[in-house]
Scaffold this motif. Structure first.
Motif, short mmCIF file in Angstrom:
data_model
loop_
_atom_site.label_atom_id
_atom_site.label_comp_id
_atom_site.label_asym_id
_atom_site.label_seq_id
_atom_site.Cartn_x
_atom_site.Cartn_y
_atom_site.Cartn_z
N GLU A 73 41.09 42.97 37.22
CA GLU A 73 41.70 42.40 36.13
C GLU A 73 41.69 42.22 34.34
O GLU A 73 41.19 43.72 33.90
N SER A 82 35.86 30.56 38.08
CA SER A 82 37.27 31.60 38.45
C SER A 82 37.26 29.78 39.42
O SER A 82 36.82 29.05 40.12
N SER A 139 43.06 36.32 35.54
CA SER A 139 42.08 35.70 36.36
C SER A 139 42.49 33.85 35.49
O SER A 139 42.07 34.09 34.84
N TYR A 145 42.06 31.11 30.51
CA TYR A 145 40.61 29.70 30.16
C TYR A 145 41.20 28.71 29.99
O TYR A 145 41.81 28.50 29.41
N SER A 165 44.68 33.47 40.28
CA SER A 165 45.13 34.77 39.63
C SER A 165 46.93 35.10 39.67
O SER A 165 46.91 34.58 40.78
N THR A 184 40.33 41.36 29.13
CA THR A 184 39.26 42.34 29.94
C THR A 184 39.16 43.52 29.98
O THR A 184 37.83 44.05 29.90
N LYS A 195 42.20 37.09 31.51
CA LYS A 195 41.07 35.93 31.59
C LYS A 195 41.53 34.37 30.60
O LYS A 195 41.83 34.56 29.89
#
Length: 187
Positions: free
Chosen positions: A174, A45, A37, A179, A95, A164, A177
């Motif tokens: 998911e 998101s 994601s 960032y 994603s 995650t 993640k």
């Protein structure tokens, strides 16, 4: 002779109502993908404004045979990098679902292409994992599940990366993640 059509009719009914014992109950999705994601620095998101190309890479040992002067063959092992483009210029992505290799590590190269600049950067994500073969049924093909043991990344455009859910299987959920630092635009 009058009993033959009745017997054939009963046999036909039995075949229709009682299927064979081997009924395939294979899962509809037998592939395992790592789900990434894309989030901003606050964990929300967002869609990228750049187009992203993702290349998957893995190392493989390839056996090469050298022919000697006496005509015999001598094997030697060569380390090779195998690359494949998994996502080609995806625009506005939120994603990604990417496959992992059957080796113990997989590497993804994220190339960012911006409209303002010809080439806007590249990040590499390296994932180490444990492969878990899974057999659902003898009639079904085998599946490969994964347990992520570690992840590293470069930080050219991406800020950080978190795991995650370290268990990757054929359920869509998911796992990572990614960032990015996003500058808030005036709306």
């Amino acid at each position: 002779m009058r009993k033959l059509p009745v017997i054939l009719g009963l046999l036909l009914l039995l075949c229709v109502f009682f299927p064979a014992c081997e009924v395939e109950n294979c899962p509809p999705n037998s592939m395992s993908y790592a789900y990434f994601s894309l989030v901003d620095q606050n964990g929300r998101s967002f869609s990228t404004s750049d187009t992203i190309t993702i290349v998957g890479q893995t190392h493989a040992n390839i056996v090469v045979y050298d022919t000697l002067t006496d005509g015999s063959l001598r094997p030697r092992t060569v380390d090779s990098l195998i690359s494949d483009t998994l996502v080609n210029r995806e625009a506005g992505a939120k994603s990604f679902e990417l496959p992992l290799s059957y080796n113990t590590s997989t590497q993804f190269v994220f190339s960012y292409h911006s409209l303002e600049r010809m080439f806007a950067g590249r990040d590499t994500i390296s994932i180490t994992h444990r492969n878990i073969p899974y057999f659902f049924n003898l009639d079904c093909s085998s599946m490969m599940f994964y347990e992520v043991t570690g992840v590293t990344s470069t930080h050219h455009r991406l800020d950080s990366l978190t795991i995650t859910n370290p268990n990757i299987d054929n359920n869509e959920k998911e796992n990572f993640k990614i960032y990015f630092t996003v500058i808030a635009s005036d709306e």
